[in-house]
Design an enzyme around this catalytic site. Sequence first.
Site, PDB file in Angstrom:
ATOM      1  CB  SER A 142      41.858 -11.790  -7.796  1.00  0.00           C
ATOM      2  OG  SER A 142      41.020 -12.342  -8.784  1.00  0.00           O
ATOM      3  CE1 TYR A 155      44.446  -9.320 -12.111  1.00  0.00           C
ATOM      4  CE2 TYR A 155      43.357 -11.373 -11.511  1.00  0.00           C
ATOM      5  CZ  TYR A 155      43.439  -9.997 -11.432  1.00  0.00           C
ATOM      6  OH  TYR A 155      42.521  -9.300 -10.685  1.00  0.00           O
TER       7      TYR A 155
HETATM    8  P1  NAD Z   1      40.989  -0.280 -12.393  1.00  0.00           P
HETATM    9  O1  NAD Z   1      41.679  -0.447 -13.720  1.00  0.00           O
HETATM   10  O2  NAD Z   1      39.678   0.396 -12.338  1.00  0.00           O
HETATM   11  O3  NAD Z   1      41.961   0.433 -11.361  1.00  0.00           O
HETATM   12  C1  NAD Z   1      43.323   0.062 -11.270  1.00  0.00           C
HETATM   13  C2  NAD Z   1      44.060   1.159 -10.549  1.00  0.00           C
HETATM   14  O4  NAD Z   1      45.451   0.796 -10.493  1.00  0.00           O
HETATM   15  C3  NAD Z   1      43.993   2.517 -11.267  1.00  0.00           C
HETATM   16  O5  NAD Z   1      43.911   3.547 -10.314  1.00  0.00           O
HETATM   17  C4  NAD Z   1      45.321   2.574 -12.008  1.00  0.00           C
HETATM   18  O6  NAD Z   1      45.757   3.894 -12.300  1.00  0.00           O
HETATM   19  C5  NAD Z   1      46.211   1.901 -10.983  1.00  0.00           C
HETATM   20  N1  NAD Z   1      47.483   1.443 -11.540  1.00  0.00           N
HETATM   21  C6  NAD Z   1      47.695   0.637 -12.595  1.00  0.00           C
HETATM   22  N2  NAD Z   1      49.012   0.492 -12.808  1.00  0.00           N
HETATM   23  C7  NAD Z   1      49.626   1.227 -11.849  1.00  0.00           C
HETATM   24  C8  NAD Z   1      50.986   1.479 -11.524  1.00  0.00           C
HETATM   25  N3  NAD Z   1      51.996   0.951 -12.242  1.00  0.00           N
HETATM   26  N4  NAD Z   1      51.272   2.284 -10.488  1.00  0.00           N
HETATM   27  C9  NAD Z   1      50.258   2.852  -9.767  1.00  0.00           C
HETATM   28  N5  NAD Z   1      48.957   2.645 -10.017  1.00  0.00           N
HETATM   29  C10 NAD Z   1      48.658   1.836 -11.051  1.00  0.00           C
HETATM   30  O7  NAD Z   1      40.907  -1.761 -11.810  1.00  0.00           O
HETATM   31  P2  NAD Z   1      40.055  -2.415 -10.620  1.00  0.00           P
HETATM   32  O8  NAD Z   1      39.155  -3.398 -11.243  1.00  0.00           O
HETATM   33  O9  NAD Z   1      39.513  -1.392  -9.702  1.00  0.00           O
HETATM   34  O10 NAD Z   1      41.192  -3.264  -9.909  1.00  0.00           O
HETATM   35  C11 NAD Z   1      41.747  -2.916  -8.656  1.00  0.00           C
HETATM   36  C12 NAD Z   1      42.351  -4.161  -8.022  1.00  0.00           C
HETATM   37  O11 NAD Z   1      41.319  -5.121  -7.812  1.00  0.00           O
HETATM   38  C13 NAD Z   1      43.410  -4.839  -8.899  1.00  0.00           C
HETATM   39  O12 NAD Z   1      44.459  -5.321  -8.091  1.00  0.00           O
HETATM   40  C14 NAD Z   1      42.653  -5.990  -9.505  1.00  0.00           C
HETATM   41  O13 NAD Z   1      43.495  -7.061  -9.869  1.00  0.00           O
HETATM   42  C15 NAD Z   1      41.726  -6.357  -8.370  1.00  0.00           C
HETATM   43  N6  NAD Z   1      40.545  -7.121  -8.755  1.00  0.00           N
HETATM   44  C16 NAD Z   1      39.645  -6.592  -9.643  1.00  0.00           C
HETATM   45  C17 NAD Z   1      38.547  -7.355 -10.004  1.00  0.00           C
HETATM   46  C18 NAD Z   1      37.511  -6.851 -10.968  1.00  0.00           C
HETATM   47  O14 NAD Z   1      36.687  -7.646 -11.420  1.00  0.00           O
HETATM   48  N7  NAD Z   1      37.466  -5.570 -11.270  1.00  0.00           N
HETATM   49  C19 NAD Z   1      38.383  -8.639  -9.471  1.00  0.00           C
HETATM   50  C20 NAD Z   1      39.316  -9.131  -8.594  1.00  0.00           C
HETATM   51  C21 NAD Z   1      40.408  -8.363  -8.239  1.00  0.00           C
END
Ligand code: NAD
Length: 260
Positions: A142, A155
């Site tokens: 991130s 985080y």
């Molecule tokens: P999201 O909530 O859409 O997806 C998260 C995924 O992780 C889902 O499939 C969920 O079921 C899974 N998950 C959660 N807990 C779990 C567990 N204990 N075991 C297995 N699977 C689990 O979120 P996203 O925004 O797509 O985020 C995905 C990654 O990208 C994360 O690591 C997040 O920190 C990172 N990220 C997101 C953003 C953003 O703005 N969306 C920015 C930077 C980084």
Amino acid sequence: MDMILQGQTALITGSTSGIGLGIARLMAQAGARVVLNGFGKPGEIAAARAEIGALMGAGDAAYSAADMSKPVEIRAMVAEAGAVDILVNNAGIQFVSPVQDFPDDKWDAIIAINMTSNFHAMKAALPGMLARGRGRIINIASAHGLVASPFKSAYVAAKHGVVGMTKSVALEIATTQITCNAICPGFVRTPLAEAQVKPLAEKFGVSEEIALRDHLLEKQPSKRWVEVEDVARMALWLCGPGSGGVNGAALSIDGGWLAA
Ligand code: NAD
């Protein structure tokens, strides 16, 4: 799309939603055998398996229900996935609170799912990659792996840890045909990020539109979401031709956030 991942297996954690599902779509379209993982309602998981399976021209995509906070389940997921050529550590959760009020169980869960799971998955997948002499590891970190924001101590700690772990592993495998990189997105339009808009609108007594522009995207100079498909394209590029010299990098895709 060019079938640049034909014959390769891609294991993508947290791929039932958001960024992980977007990466699964592109990698399936590029010919990979995708193994899905993540939580969700049974119907949502079935829909994701069917969609990714159809993109692969096959039946339902393989799926592991492994909980990324449980090392035993992570090891079993990697073993069941078969020969993992591409590992995308993407599963993640968020919780926002001043540090003095931060619940211990939320801290532990964020460190386990967002950071420690990457360690266990890499540890389990690397021996096979080393034996086959090829592989790609992509850790979805991130912008918060490079800089901080208040109220996100767990985080930010976890994502800084992911960036550091990525560099260390990259150095260990530097002479092989395997690479290990981190992608550092700013705010991406996904359920995890969109869920932060409404509380901000309520906190500041403004519309969700204003809360998005002036509060959530305060640090993102583009003032617009990064799109899931753009992050997925970066991940796909890291697996394709011309990417072999990129190792140990923390690649920003953040609308200019880190430039400020
Ligand atoms: P999201 O909530 O859409 O997806 C998260 C995924 O992780 C889902 O499939 C969920 O079921 C899974 N998950 C959660 N807990 C779990 C567990 N204990 N075991 C297995 N699977 C689990 O979120 P996203 O925004 O797509 O985020 C995905 C990654 O990208 C994360 O690591 C997040 O920190 C990172 N990220 C997101 C953003 C953003 O703005 N969306 C920015 C930077 C980084």
